[in-house]
Scaffold this motif. Structure first.
Motif, PDB file in Angstrom:
ATOM      1  N   VAL A 131       1.498  11.980  40.797  1.00 11.24           N
ATOM      2  CA  VAL A 131       1.640  11.073  41.921  1.00 11.24           C
ATOM      3  C   VAL A 131       1.293  11.865  43.176  1.00 11.24           C
ATOM      4  CG1 VAL A 131       4.127  11.508  42.156  1.00 11.24           C
ATOM      5  CG2 VAL A 131       3.138   9.425  43.112  1.00 11.24           C
ATOM      6  N   SER A 132       0.490  11.267  44.043  1.00 16.01           N
ATOM      7  CA  SER A 132       0.162  11.922  45.304  1.00 16.01           C
ATOM      8  C   SER A 132       0.223  10.916  46.433  1.00 16.01           C
ATOM      9  CB  SER A 132      -1.214  12.585  45.243  1.00 16.01           C
ATOM     10  OG  SER A 132      -2.226  11.621  45.149  1.00 16.01           O
ATOM     11  N   TRP A 133       0.595  11.426  47.577  1.00 14.69           N
ATOM     12  CA  TRP A 133       0.703  10.615  48.776  1.00 14.69           C
ATOM     13  C   TRP A 133       0.031  11.361  49.909  1.00 14.69           C
ATOM     14  CZ3 TRP A 133       4.106  11.424  53.148  1.00 14.69           C
ATOM     15  CH2 TRP A 133       4.121  10.355  54.034  1.00 14.69           C
ATOM     16  N   TYR A 143      -5.787   8.385  60.492  1.00 17.24           N
ATOM     17  CA  TYR A 143      -6.846   7.434  60.178  1.00 17.24           C
ATOM     18  C   TYR A 143      -6.722   6.740  58.820  1.00 17.24           C
ATOM     19  CZ  TYR A 143      -8.952   9.692  64.151  1.00 17.24           C
ATOM     20  OH  TYR A 143      -9.170  10.196  65.394  1.00 17.24           O
ATOM     21  N   TYR A 144      -5.938   7.274  57.914  1.00 15.83           N
ATOM     22  CA  TYR A 144      -5.865   6.658  56.592  1.00 15.83           C
ATOM     23  C   TYR A 144      -4.500   6.932  55.950  1.00 15.83           C
ATOM     24  CZ  TYR A 144      -6.389  11.265  54.571  1.00 15.83           C
ATOM     25  OH  TYR A 144      -6.179  12.565  54.231  1.00 15.83           O
ATOM     26  N   ARG A 145      -4.247   6.196  54.873  1.00 17.34           N
ATOM     27  CA  ARG A 145      -3.066   6.394  54.051  1.00 17.34           C
ATOM     28  C   ARG A 145      -3.468   6.072  52.624  1.00 17.34           C
ATOM     29  NH1 ARG A 145       1.344   2.041  54.559  1.00 17.34           N
ATOM     30  NH2 ARG A 145      -0.307   1.069  53.397  1.00 17.34           N
ATOM     31  N   SER A 146      -3.023   6.900  51.676  1.00 15.57           N
ATOM     32  CA  SER A 146      -3.346   6.607  50.283  1.00 15.57           C
ATOM     33  C   SER A 146      -2.228   7.080  49.368  1.00 15.57           C
ATOM     34  CB  SER A 146      -4.663   7.257  49.865  1.00 15.57           C
ATOM     35  OG  SER A 146      -4.498   8.638  49.689  1.00 15.57           O
ATOM     36  N   THR A 147      -2.114   6.384  48.256  1.00 18.74           N
ATOM     37  CA  THR A 147      -1.240   6.809  47.166  1.00 18.74           C
ATOM     38  C   THR A 147      -2.062   6.763  45.890  1.00 18.74           C
ATOM     39  OG1 THR A 147      -0.433   4.552  46.852  1.00 18.74           O
ATOM     40  CG2 THR A 147       0.922   6.006  48.198  1.00 18.74           C
ATOM     41  N   MET A 148      -1.750   7.678  44.986  1.00 21.43           N
ATOM     42  CA  MET A 148      -2.483   7.729  43.732  1.00 21.43           C
ATOM     43  C   MET A 148      -1.500   8.118  42.619  1.00 21.43           C
ATOM     44  SD  MET A 148      -6.002   9.756  42.758  1.00 21.43           S
ATOM     45  CE  MET A 148      -5.497  11.246  43.537  1.00 21.43           C
ATOM     46  N   SER A 193       3.395  16.567  39.689  1.00 19.58           N
ATOM     47  CA  SER A 193       2.849  16.227  38.373  1.00 19.58           C
ATOM     48  C   SER A 193       3.760  16.751  37.268  1.00 19.58           C
ATOM     49  CB  SER A 193       1.438  16.795  38.212  1.00 19.58           C
ATOM     50  OG  SER A 193       1.464  18.193  38.369  1.00 19.58           O
ATOM     51  N   PRO A 194       4.746  15.941  36.877  1.00 20.63           N
ATOM     52  CA  PRO A 194       5.616  16.341  35.767  1.00 20.63           C
ATOM     53  C   PRO A 194       4.896  16.220  34.430  1.00 20.63           C
ATOM     54  CG  PRO A 194       6.167  14.144  36.489  1.00 20.63           C
ATOM     55  CD  PRO A 194       5.107  14.652  37.431  1.00 20.63           C
TER      56      PRO A 194
END
Length: 175
Positions: free
Chosen positions: A72-74, A79-84, A53-54
């Motif tokens: 940004v998070s990964w 069981y899952y994959r997410s990006t935010m 988080s800049p």
């Protein structure tokens, strides 16, 4: 399930998260601050979490800072994959060089895929975090911050986050 896993990973990464603002002493004319944070988390079922988080800020006064923060998070597991991705303005007010209060408006873009059920979600959510905490001097113009923030826009039935309460630990340089 997504309402449980994403916030759980965010909470587990809090001890690894640090925020550093690099600026100048109050006596200097340069009031810009730069910094950010990074979070890493590991868990069962091959869970891995990485977050950055800049931020860039401007000190309007010696005690009031405003700016823009991104995140940004990964996350991935068996069981899952997410990006935010998130972006928004923030404001911090420092008083008595031992305490702070702040506000942070974040708009998140969330992409989630459940590998087990082949379920995909693309959502957006806005969060308004209000809170504050304690600052401990750890150097010449460096402080460690310990505090709590609460998302006042959080709704249990519609949010991708499992809770509105967010503890934070960070470091600030240049105040």
């Amino acid at each position: 399930m997504k309402k449980f896993i994403i916030p759980l990973m965010l909470m587990l990464s809090v001890p690894f998260f640090s925020q550093i603002s690099v600026g100048t002493n109050s006596q200097d004319n340069n009031r810009w601050t730069f910094g950010g944070g990074i979070g890493v988390g590991f868990g069962s079922q091959s869970t891995f979490y990485l977050q950055a988080s800049p931020r860039v800020g401007y000190r309007l006064t010696d005690d009031l800072e405003v700016g823009i923060v991104g995140s940004v998070s990964w996350q991935t597991s068996d069981y899952y994959r997410s990006t935010m991705f998130g972006v928004g303005p923030f404001a911090n007010y420092y008083f008595a060089r031992s305490f702070y209060v702040g506000a942070n408006l974040q708009h998140y873009f969330i992409n989630f895929k459940d590998r087990y059920y082949d379920y995909k979600v693309n959502e957006e959510e806005t969060a308004l975090y209000l809170g504050g905490g304690y600052m401990q001097r750890i150097g010449n113009n460096s402080f460690m911050q310990i505090g709590l923030m609460y998302n006042v826009l959080w709704k249990e039935d519609t949010s991708v986050f499992s809770s509105g309460l967010i503890p934070n630990i960070g470091f600030v340089v240049g105040l």
